[in-house]
Design a protein around this motif. Sequence first.
Motif, short mmCIF file in Angstrom:
data_model
loop_
_atom_site.label_atom_id
_atom_site.label_comp_id
_atom_site.label_asym_id
_atom_site.label_seq_id
_atom_site.Cartn_x
_atom_site.Cartn_y
_atom_site.Cartn_z
N VAL A 139 0.85 -1.18 0.00
CA VAL A 139 0.00 0.00 0.00
C VAL A 139 0.89 1.24 0.00
O VAL A 139 1.94 1.27 0.64
CB VAL A 139 -0.95 -0.01 1.23
CG1 VAL A 139 -0.18 -0.04 2.53
CG2 VAL A 139 -1.90 1.19 1.20
N ALA A 140 0.47 2.26 -0.72
CA ALA A 140 1.27 3.49 -0.84
C ALA A 140 1.29 4.28 0.46
O ALA A 140 0.33 4.27 1.23
CB ALA A 140 0.71 4.36 -1.96
N ALA A 164 -8.91 15.21 -2.83
CA ALA A 164 -9.11 14.14 -3.80
C ALA A 164 -7.80 13.73 -4.48
O ALA A 164 -7.67 12.59 -4.95
CB ALA A 164 -10.12 14.57 -4.85
N THR A 165 -6.82 14.63 -4.51
CA THR A 165 -5.57 14.33 -5.20
C THR A 165 -4.77 13.25 -4.48
O THR A 165 -4.08 12.44 -5.12
CB THR A 165 -4.73 15.60 -5.34
OG1 THR A 165 -5.47 16.57 -6.09
CG2 THR A 165 -3.42 15.34 -6.06
N GLU A 171 -3.79 5.65 -5.59
CA GLU A 171 -4.18 4.63 -6.58
C GLU A 171 -3.09 4.44 -7.63
O GLU A 171 -2.83 3.32 -8.07
CB GLU A 171 -5.49 5.05 -7.24
CG GLU A 171 -6.68 5.01 -6.28
CD GLU A 171 -7.94 5.58 -6.91
OE1 GLU A 171 -7.87 6.10 -8.05
OE2 GLU A 171 -9.00 5.54 -6.25
N THR A 172 -2.45 5.54 -8.02
CA THR A 172 -1.37 5.47 -9.01
C THR A 172 -0.18 4.69 -8.46
O THR A 172 0.37 3.80 -9.13
CB THR A 172 -0.94 6.88 -9.43
OG1 THR A 172 -2.06 7.58 -9.99
CG2 THR A 172 0.20 6.83 -10.45
N ILE A 173 0.23 5.02 -7.23
CA ILE A 173 1.40 4.36 -6.63
C ILE A 173 1.09 2.90 -6.31
O ILE A 173 1.97 2.03 -6.41
CB ILE A 173 1.86 5.13 -5.38
CG1 ILE A 173 2.26 6.56 -5.76
CG2 ILE A 173 3.05 4.42 -4.72
CD1 ILE A 173 2.49 7.48 -4.57
#
Length: 374
Positions: A139-140, A164-165, A171-173
């Motif tokens: 997990v990031a 939200a960013t 999710e990207t990492i």
Amino acid sequence: MEQWSKETIAAFRKTLLTWYDENKRDLPWRHDHDPYHVWVSEIMLQQTQVNTVIPYYERFMSMFPTINDLAAAKPEQLLKAWEGLGYYSRARNLQRAAREIVNDRHGEWPTTAAGLQELTGIGPYTAGAIASIAFGEPVAAVDGNAFRVFGRLLMIDADITKPATRQLFAETIDRIIDPQRPGDFNQAIMDLGSSYMTVKNPDVEHSPVKMFDRSYETGHVLDYPVKTAKPRPVPVDYVALVIHTPAGYLMTKRPSTGLLANLWTFPLVKVSDLLKDDEQETDLMDVDIVSRAEQAFETETEIPVSLALIGGRAVTHTFTHLKWQIRLVSAELSTVPDISLFAGEIVAESAFDQYPMPVVQQKLWRRWQAASKK
């Protein structure tokens, strides 16, 4: 935003972790994967530089070597151990969470990021760091380093000041993180963000991952991460009363909630509280401020004082949203006063180390010492 293929992700993991294995920082909390050690270090590292944290961490662990010791610590002892690190709510939340683990969970740690966030004071980043490093969950851990590293690598245009960013980055990492070594992956990003990919003057030319850095390729490194400017801290004027008696200094304990909760300072008077109807702070001369502070103190405590302004620039201390500007006034009392109406104690200088004091009080004390030697 740049999208990586499976092959690129695999190559990035290998490049990053090879560099980390050869160059990782030797930090005391990295000597094992104990969740208690990871947790305390991550809380201390919030808003604080690594080199500053190391001696605090080592002292903290010598005082509270286990989570049970932290849970059982007296509040004054805890705050004294934290003295100088600032953001004291972090220390209080540490103890609350320690008690939740020891008392409510019978010493059992949650082993997932989602479970860790149920504990007091543990947010998404800290939960991700503990879960990945101590429990191996892929997990990031999205902090400022992760925003900066992946914002630049992938040219992510989303504003990182918007809630939200964080989810977008997470999710990207999560798609890129190494599932076999998630803790090392997150710590490698931390080391990368504090070395080659710093906020100012990054050394991208020598970065081990420059071949994956889209912002470097396009000449836009310093444009990422995207971040709107914070509002400037609001200035607030105070007067600090340095009142010395034969037994020591009059000191007050801050309220149990709010800024600097439960810490000890010289009595502080907000200048705005000295104003009369329709007055502005700019209307007051120094002599007015001193006389009104004197009158307000005497009315509240029934301790007669004759205050004198200590010259020089105001002592300043900046919090996230406030900037305190404090002028010192002093009084020397020939006898020990009756302090039954004073909301504090008389503290001898030799006993200062027994009272947890914030950095701003240490600044006031240094100013007073310098002034009293003249």
